[in-house]
Design an enzyme around this catalytic site. Sequence first.
Site, PDB file in Angstrom:
ATOM      1  N   LYS A  65     -11.217 -25.417  26.726  1.00  0.00           N
ATOM      2  CA  LYS A  65     -11.414 -26.675  27.465  1.00  0.00           C
ATOM      3  C   LYS A  65     -10.392 -27.734  27.000  1.00  0.00           C
ATOM      4  O   LYS A  65      -9.753 -28.390  27.816  1.00  0.00           O
ATOM      5  CB  LYS A  65     -12.853 -27.207  27.262  1.00  0.00           C
ATOM      6  CG  LYS A  65     -13.927 -26.251  27.774  1.00  0.00           C
ATOM      7  CD  LYS A  65     -15.330 -26.819  27.637  1.00  0.00           C
ATOM      8  CE  LYS A  65     -15.832 -26.846  26.215  1.00  0.00           C
ATOM      9  NZ  LYS A  65     -16.061 -25.524  25.624  1.00  0.00           N
ATOM     10  N   THR A  66     -10.243 -27.857  25.675  1.00  0.00           N
ATOM     11  CA  THR A  66      -9.298 -28.847  25.148  1.00  0.00           C
ATOM     12  C   THR A  66      -7.876 -28.499  25.566  1.00  0.00           C
ATOM     13  O   THR A  66      -7.091 -29.375  25.949  1.00  0.00           O
ATOM     14  CB  THR A  66      -9.364 -28.882  23.599  1.00  0.00           C
ATOM     15  OG1 THR A  66     -10.730 -28.934  23.213  1.00  0.00           O
ATOM     16  CG2 THR A  66      -8.618 -30.069  23.045  1.00  0.00           C
ATOM     17  N   ASP A 110     -14.637 -34.895  23.934  1.00  0.00           N
ATOM     18  CA  ASP A 110     -15.277 -33.610  23.691  1.00  0.00           C
ATOM     19  C   ASP A 110     -16.773 -33.844  23.479  1.00  0.00           C
ATOM     20  O   ASP A 110     -17.172 -34.946  23.097  1.00  0.00           O
ATOM     21  CB  ASP A 110     -14.652 -32.987  22.438  1.00  0.00           C
ATOM     22  CG  ASP A 110     -14.825 -31.480  22.410  1.00  0.00           C
ATOM     23  OD1 ASP A 110     -15.383 -30.932  23.379  1.00  0.00           O
ATOM     24  OD2 ASP A 110     -14.399 -30.854  21.423  1.00  0.00           O
ATOM     25  N   THR A 159     -20.388 -28.164  26.197  1.00  0.00           N
ATOM     26  CA  THR A 159     -20.883 -26.786  26.195  1.00  0.00           C
ATOM     27  C   THR A 159     -22.161 -26.702  27.016  1.00  0.00           C
ATOM     28  O   THR A 159     -22.659 -25.626  27.269  1.00  0.00           O
ATOM     29  CB  THR A 159     -21.187 -26.335  24.750  1.00  0.00           C
ATOM     30  OG1 THR A 159     -21.953 -27.364  24.124  1.00  0.00           O
ATOM     31  CG2 THR A 159     -19.917 -26.109  23.976  1.00  0.00           C
ATOM     32  N   ARG A 218     -10.519 -18.151  21.268  1.00  0.00           N
ATOM     33  CA  ARG A 218     -10.521 -18.684  19.903  1.00  0.00           C
ATOM     34  C   ARG A 218     -10.975 -17.613  18.904  1.00  0.00           C
ATOM     35  O   ARG A 218     -10.410 -17.481  17.821  1.00  0.00           O
ATOM     36  CB  ARG A 218     -11.420 -19.921  19.799  1.00  0.00           C
ATOM     37  CG  ARG A 218     -11.360 -20.558  18.394  1.00  0.00           C
ATOM     38  CD  ARG A 218     -12.356 -21.672  18.233  1.00  0.00           C
ATOM     39  NE  ARG A 218     -12.041 -22.795  19.094  1.00  0.00           N
ATOM     40  CZ  ARG A 218     -12.943 -23.686  19.507  1.00  0.00           C
ATOM     41  NH1 ARG A 218     -14.200 -23.590  19.130  1.00  0.00           N
ATOM     42  NH2 ARG A 218     -12.580 -24.680  20.285  1.00  0.00           N
TER      43      ARG A 218
END
Length: 335
Positions: A65-66, A110, A159, A218
């Site tokens: 997302k980032t 975030d 999330t 990740r």
Amino acid sequence: MSSPKRTKIEQEDVLDLTLRPRTWDDYIGQDKIKQNVRIIIDAAKQRNEPSVEHILFYGNPGLGKTTLARLVAEEIGVDFRVTSGPAIERAGDLAAILTNLSDGSVLFIDECHRLNRTVEEYLYPALEDFKLNLILGKGPMARTMELKVPRFTLIGATTRLAAVSGPLRSRFGAIFGLNFYDTNDIVKILARSARLLNVAISHEALDVLAKSSRYTPRVANHLLKRVRDFAQVQSQEGITAEITRYALDNLEIDPLGLGSNDRRILEALIDKFNGGPAGIQALAAATAEEEETILDVYEPYLMRLGFIARTPRGRIATRLGFEHLNKKTPRGAIL
Ligand code: ADE
């Protein structure tokens, strides 16, 4: 003189920065989202609008997302500022962040489901009209002061879409959900990362790693780094399937990517609750885990594998879940 040593955490940060995709072409997967986001940007550019609509990305941790938000800022050619919901404690914090933006900036928040409600109230006029209505003083002497803030684009990430308040959600012009990646895409991501880390890796090793990566970039990159450590310590030239299996085994990660904590959750559901149904609170208490961690980290992947399912009465272990832990499957367990 040797250069100052970096701490382990700083080294990891440097590695993460090295591996992060810098262009849309580097960003593998999530094709529909990439396409739609680029249309939003191109259309705003064609209309010569000073900023792009606010965008919300939701999805499990580690899906990028980032990284997507960073690419949006790069594509528009503006500053990228990062903060998070819990970091903005008071209206003053928000005012400091907003007044320090430059025109057109992308502000990335975030965990935006964790913004406190008072801060959210201050944020709404900033999102709609680029102004802040600050209250100065208290009681009968209180005054409101309107402060203009630069035009900016908010990119929120969460999330948990359901935990973002309705009013905040409705301020986003576009909302995109990121999905788990398929194994082919994870292989491509791992191959690119290995190139950037300058380490040779066999096709079979890529395959083994990808299958243990929880369909999450990740996780894939972290595992790659750990396996590289094993290869290096054992003075191996590159990463083979054998060393990969050996490393995963030592890290207690099974061939499907379940770690000891995931297995503990599934095991608790089976042994302590007879396969369920169990509510999230009961499961959290039985495993001494935070509800939030179960909801964000363990459960989505166990559900993706089909090892647990949600029912109106709580979580249940499925036949596949029982089988994975070599437990006797009760009659009537669902597939
Ligand atoms: N790292 C994190 N997300 C990625 C993606 N989608 N593609 C390539 N590398 C990534």
